[in-house]
Design a protein around this motif. Structure first.
Motif, mmCIF file in Angstrom:
data_model
loop_
_atom_site.group_PDB
_atom_site.id
_atom_site.type_symbol
_atom_site.label_atom_id
_atom_site.label_comp_id
_atom_site.label_asym_id
_atom_site.label_seq_id
_atom_site.Cartn_x
_atom_site.Cartn_y
_atom_site.Cartn_z
ATOM 1 N N GLU A 86 -31.399 29.828 -38.117
ATOM 2 C CA GLU A 86 -31.234 30.718 -37.119
ATOM 3 C C GLU A 86 -29.267 29.060 -37.021
ATOM 4 O O GLU A 86 -28.506 29.739 -36.108
ATOM 5 N N GLY A 87 -29.991 28.096 -37.353
ATOM 6 C CA GLY A 87 -28.410 26.913 -37.187
ATOM 7 C C GLY A 87 -27.644 26.891 -38.131
ATOM 8 O O GLY A 87 -26.328 26.799 -37.570
ATOM 9 N N VAL A 88 -27.449 28.567 -38.655
ATOM 10 C CA VAL A 88 -26.313 28.570 -39.267
ATOM 11 C C VAL A 88 -24.817 29.373 -38.418
ATOM 12 O O VAL A 88 -23.686 29.011 -38.419
ATOM 13 N N PHE A 89 -26.336 30.172 -37.148
ATOM 14 C CA PHE A 89 -25.157 30.967 -36.529
ATOM 15 C C PHE A 89 -24.470 29.949 -35.372
ATOM 16 O O PHE A 89 -25.445 29.589 -34.529
ATOM 17 N N PRO A 90 -23.625 30.239 -33.717
ATOM 18 C CA PRO A 90 -23.587 30.594 -32.542
ATOM 19 C C PRO A 90 -24.514 30.160 -31.739
ATOM 20 O O PRO A 90 -25.391 30.986 -32.492
ATOM 21 N N THR A 91 -23.729 29.725 -30.726
ATOM 22 C CA THR A 91 -24.686 30.183 -29.602
ATOM 23 C C THR A 91 -24.853 31.576 -29.821
ATOM 24 O O THR A 91 -23.693 32.752 -29.545
ATOM 25 N N PRO A 92 -25.250 32.749 -28.991
ATOM 26 C CA PRO A 92 -25.977 33.846 -29.681
ATOM 27 C C PRO A 92 -25.225 34.503 -28.189
ATOM 28 O O PRO A 92 -23.842 35.338 -28.301
ATOM 29 N N ASP A 93 -23.980 33.841 -27.125
ATOM 30 C CA ASP A 93 -23.533 34.557 -26.264
ATOM 31 C C ASP A 93 -22.245 34.734 -27.307
ATOM 32 O O ASP A 93 -21.079 35.706 -26.735
ATOM 33 N N LEU A 94 -21.642 33.631 -27.666
ATOM 34 C CA LEU A 94 -20.784 33.508 -28.611
ATOM 35 C C LEU A 94 -20.614 34.594 -29.402
ATOM 36 O O LEU A 94 -19.701 35.424 -29.804
ATOM 37 N N MET A 95 -21.661 34.860 -30.265
ATOM 38 C CA MET A 95 -21.865 36.054 -31.381
ATOM 39 C C MET A 95 -21.488 37.037 -30.424
ATOM 40 O O MET A 95 -21.258 38.260 -31.054
ATOM 41 N N ARG A 96 -21.968 37.941 -29.832
ATOM 42 C CA ARG A 96 -21.903 38.920 -28.725
ATOM 43 C C ARG A 96 -20.583 38.774 -28.390
ATOM 44 O O ARG A 96 -20.416 40.133 -28.407
ATOM 45 N N ARG A 97 -19.876 38.076 -27.748
ATOM 46 C CA ARG A 97 -18.515 38.446 -27.072
ATOM 47 C C ARG A 97 -18.351 38.740 -27.904
ATOM 48 O O ARG A 97 -16.875 39.182 -28.271
ATOM 49 N N PHE A 98 -18.358 37.931 -28.958
ATOM 50 C CA PHE A 98 -16.989 38.085 -30.418
ATOM 51 C C PHE A 98 -16.625 39.538 -31.241
ATOM 52 O O PHE A 98 -16.213 40.537 -31.710
ATOM 53 N N LEU A 99 -18.082 40.259 -30.868
ATOM 54 C CA LEU A 99 -18.724 41.745 -31.213
ATOM 55 C C LEU A 99 -17.812 42.391 -30.604
ATOM 56 O O LEU A 99 -17.155 43.309 -30.734
ATOM 57 N N LEU A 100 -18.136 41.989 -29.108
ATOM 58 C CA LEU A 100 -16.984 42.862 -28.223
ATOM 59 C C LEU A 100 -15.937 42.845 -28.006
ATOM 60 O O LEU A 100 -15.105 43.702 -28.550
ATOM 61 N N GLU A 101 -15.139 41.964 -28.398
ATOM 62 C CA GLU A 101 -13.559 41.341 -28.728
ATOM 63 C C GLU A 101 -13.174 42.426 -30.488
ATOM 64 O O GLU A 101 -12.396 43.387 -29.852
ATOM 65 N N LEU A 102 -13.943 42.698 -31.417
ATOM 66 C CA LEU A 102 -14.293 43.773 -32.574
ATOM 67 C C LEU A 102 -13.775 45.285 -31.904
ATOM 68 O O LEU A 102 -13.499 45.786 -32.503
ATOM 69 N N GLU A 103 -14.625 45.489 -30.996
ATOM 70 C CA GLU A 103 -14.673 46.420 -30.579
ATOM 71 C C GLU A 103 -13.065 46.985 -29.877
ATOM 72 O O GLU A 103 -13.135 48.734 -30.877
ATOM 73 N N ILE A 104 -12.064 46.389 -29.821
ATOM 74 C CA ILE A 104 -10.671 46.914 -29.900
ATOM 75 C C ILE A 104 -10.394 47.500 -30.254
ATOM 76 O O ILE A 104 -10.087 48.589 -30.520
ATOM 77 N N GLN A 105 -10.485 46.628 -31.791
ATOM 78 C CA GLN A 105 -9.602 47.432 -33.104
ATOM 79 C C GLN A 105 -10.415 48.202 -34.022
ATOM 80 O O GLN A 105 -10.260 49.152 -34.107
ATOM 81 N N ALA A 106 -12.113 48.278 -33.484
ATOM 82 C CA ALA A 106 -12.657 49.178 -34.174
ATOM 83 C C ALA A 106 -13.507 50.821 -33.802
ATOM 84 O O ALA A 106 -13.060 51.220 -34.441
ATOM 85 N N ALA A 107 -12.488 50.674 -32.137
ATOM 86 C CA ALA A 107 -12.752 52.130 -32.223
ATOM 87 C C ALA A 107 -11.635 53.078 -32.624
ATOM 88 O O ALA A 107 -11.737 54.140 -32.602
ATOM 89 N N GLU A 108 -10.364 52.588 -32.727
ATOM 90 C CA GLU A 108 -9.798 53.574 -34.123
ATOM 91 C C GLU A 108 -9.708 53.669 -35.071
ATOM 92 O O GLU A 108 -9.517 54.949 -35.721
ATOM 93 N N PHE A 109 -10.759 53.126 -36.075
ATOM 94 C CA PHE A 109 -11.148 53.503 -37.278
ATOM 95 C C PHE A 109 -13.030 54.874 -36.902
ATOM 96 O O PHE A 109 -13.592 54.670 -37.125
ATOM 97 N N GLN A 110 -12.084 56.104 -37.844
ATOM 98 C CA GLN A 110 -12.657 57.474 -37.831
ATOM 99 C C GLN A 110 -12.954 57.817 -38.625
ATOM 100 O O GLN A 110 -11.925 58.815 -39.382
#
Length: 323
Positions: A86-110
């Motif tokens: 688990e020490g490979v990863f940053p805090t769970p909050d940071l992981m979740r926050r970055f995923l939310l950031e990717l949703e903006i670009q991901a929405a156009e992938f259809q």
């Protein structure tokens, strides 16, 4: 007795395995077969090469062996592991926050579920799909790299091509030893048909500038002069500029399952080398992991997929700062 044992083995179809409760061999037969195979461990290399040509490698089975024994695997999965990745990863909050950031670009992938064109990405392809494909597209749209180098391309190149086209710019290079046929005719792709071990580190350092992407999908095995070793011990540390790096089929923070390792001999020990490289490395920050979100943030990954396809996959992305 040995002849009888070999005759029994000959009845088993190639590429299959015996069930756990198989009783077609008695203890004496197994011991005799083991004694013969044991002598082959140290057979002359010319004989071992002939066995390897038939798809078989015989190796030692003790504490110094390269492969874990079945007993060792079963014992390790029977109790909580002392190995925490688990020490490979940053805090769970940071992981979740970055995923939310990717949703903006991901929405156009259809992409479609299936495609009649070999040059159009579709969900059903058998090599690169699920959340991995969406994350790849979103990463390229978010960071807009000038150059993407893929090692081990397949359908991933179609995702990259679509993202770079949406960006309006970007160079796509593929280093792939045995590329599928459609890559040879993919417009705009610079294809190098060679093992990565034969490509000098300077090839990567001279082409990957600030904010560029290195996409690695190797054999996932760590052994003498393997593609994985070349990638993680030579190429990645040598990159001079800030880069975004991807590895595929990474189960971190977990390992391969007991069934995969014990029953199918899929060990893919790349993930341990990757974990060692990332832990405590001040240049590196993990950004995204399909397996991490499947384990710790399934609801978030499901929302990220937005009903386009099922969540899942094995992509891991990290940012590496300049040397």
């Amino acid at each position: 007795m040995l002849e009888r044992t070999l005759a029994k083995l000959a009845t088993v179809p190639a590429g299959t395995w015996l069930p756990e409760d198989a009783d077609c061999f008695d203890r004496e037969e197994i011991q005799e077969l083991g004694a013969v195979l044991g002598r082959l461990i140290y057979a002359p290399s010319v004989l071992r090469k002939q066995l390897e040509a038939a798809g078989v490698t015989i190796t030692r089975s003790d504490r110094f062996g390269e492969l874990p024994t079945v007993a060792e695997l079963e014992a390790s999965f029977a109790k909580p592991s002392l190995l925490s990745l688990e020490g490979v990863f940053p805090t769970p909050d940071l992981m979740r926050r970055f995923l939310l950031e990717l949703e903006i670009q991901a929405a156009e992938f259809q992409p479609p579920e299936e495609s009649a064109s070999p040059h159009q990405f579709a969900w059903r392809n058998g090599s690169f799909s699920y959340s991995d494909a969406v994350a790849y597209y979103a990463m390229l749209r978010k960071y807009r790299p000038s150059t993407v180098i893929e090692v081990g391309s397949g359908d991933s190149a179609l995702v990259a091509q679509a993202a770079l086209a949406a960006n309006g710019a970007g160079r796509l290079i593929s280093i792939t030893e045995n590329p599928p046929d459609f890559l040879r005719t993919l417009p705009g792709l610079e294809l190098i048909e060679a093992p990565i071990q034969t490509v000098e580190t300077s090839f990567f350092t001279s082409r990957l500038g600030h904010g560029d992407v290195l996409f690695l999908d190797t054999s996932h095995t760590v052994h003498h002069d393997s593609d994985t070793l070349h990638a993680l011990l030579r190429v990645v540390p040598a990159l001079r500029h800030q880069a975004y790096i991807h590895l595929h089929d990474i189960n971190l923070p977990g390992t391969r399952s007991l069934e995969e390792m014990r029953d199918h001999q899929v060990f893919w020990n790349e993930l341990y080398l990757l974990a060692a490289y990332l832990m405590g490395n001040p240049r590196c920050s993990v950004l995204y992991g399909s397996a991490w979100h499947m384990r710790h943030n399934l609801a978030g990954l499901t929302a990220f997929m937005a009903h386009r396809y099922a969540p899942g996959g094995g992509s891991l992305w990290f940012s590496q700062g300049p040397a």
